[in-house]
Design an enzyme around this catalytic site. Sequence first.
Site, PDB file in Angstrom:
ATOM      1  N   ASP A 116       0.799  -1.529   0.233  1.00  0.00           N
ATOM      2  CA  ASP A 116      -0.250  -0.437   0.154  1.00  0.00           C
ATOM      3  C   ASP A 116       0.786   0.830   0.033  1.00  0.00           C
ATOM      4  OD1 ASP A 116      -2.510  -1.191  -0.130  1.00  0.00           O
ATOM      5  OD2 ASP A 116      -3.596  -0.442   1.768  1.00  0.00           O
TER       6      ASP A 116
ATOM      7  N   LYS B  93      -3.622   3.326  -3.385  1.00  0.00           N
ATOM      8  CA  LYS B  93      -4.991   3.367  -4.120  1.00  0.00           C
ATOM      9  C   LYS B  93      -5.063   5.931  -4.088  1.00  0.00           C
ATOM     10  CE  LYS B  93      -7.714   1.427  -1.696  1.00  0.00           C
ATOM     11  NZ  LYS B  93      -7.666  -0.047  -1.840  1.00  0.00           N
TER      12      LYS B  93
ATOM     13  N   MET C 183      -7.969   9.896   8.728  1.00  0.00           N
ATOM     14  CA  MET C 183      -9.000  10.201   6.871  1.00  0.00           C
ATOM     15  C   MET C 183      -9.544  11.617   7.931  1.00  0.00           C
ATOM     16  SD  MET C 183      -9.729   6.707   5.563  1.00  0.00           S
ATOM     17  CE  MET C 183      -9.561   5.983   6.823  1.00  0.00           C
TER      18      MET C 183
END
Length: 250
Positions: free
Chosen positions: A35, A57, A169
């Site tokens: 990741d 991503k 986030m």
Amino acid sequence: MSGKVFLVGAGPGDPELLTLKAVRAIGAADVLLLDDLVNREILQFAAPRARVIEVGKRGRCRSTPQEFIERQMLRLARAGRIVARVKGGDPFVFGRGGEEMLALRKAGIEVEIVSGITAGIGVPAELGIPVTQRGLCEGVTFVTGHTGDGRAPDWRALAASGTTLVIYMGVAQCAAITGGLIAGGLSCATPAAAIQNGTLPSRKNVFTSLAMLAADMEAAGIGSPAVLIIGKVVDLARIPVASRVLPRVA
Ligand code: SAH
């Protein structure tokens, strides 16, 4: 013979926060799926023959859909490969590790979970912020500021929870989050911090109050990845003197 997938948590950034089990799984892997939050320094523990596939991503250039990652893991494991799927922090905390485990299980692939230090604990800890502290909070709540499906967490309930709030986030939604918590009854003066790139040399942090968090973050240029910590425990912070045993590699 079918292979195996390790779902590995690489911790918040500092490679010294890898577990011994993570180092062993990374070393055993024929293929590593990384990741983008994973520090590339962990590759010093990979076998020289290991293939490295970047499946981040975010970022400017590429995005790898979740189904593609899952298909890759299945294909590699069915071909007999040992796969280390390495994620930032802990694989089961906002990491989609649960979904990947279920997909692998459903396909009959052996999967082993290697827990890691989640950013929401390791990042504040580096600055001397305990996420729980007797007398200051009744517990800790890990919450996402970005649910992905447009729904917002129940900020009113969280404001009343008496727990330290650790928000992942949450950079883009910071003003809405702090506004929701204040509207829900949490004092404007509640100590608050935002920490970007925690446990890494590039760390940036601000210490402020709930009311000033969004403005102070913007003024300090704090962007993603960052955790927001809200609660009295933030007042215990001290900026540390970094120590390190592993030599830094580029
Ligand atoms: N599985 C990870 C979380 C993935 S979600 C874990 O357990 O830590 C990604 C979010 O984690 C980021 O948006 C940020 O909120 C947080 N994060 C990850 N690494 C971080 C770091 N080094 N410093 C601050 N926040 C971090």
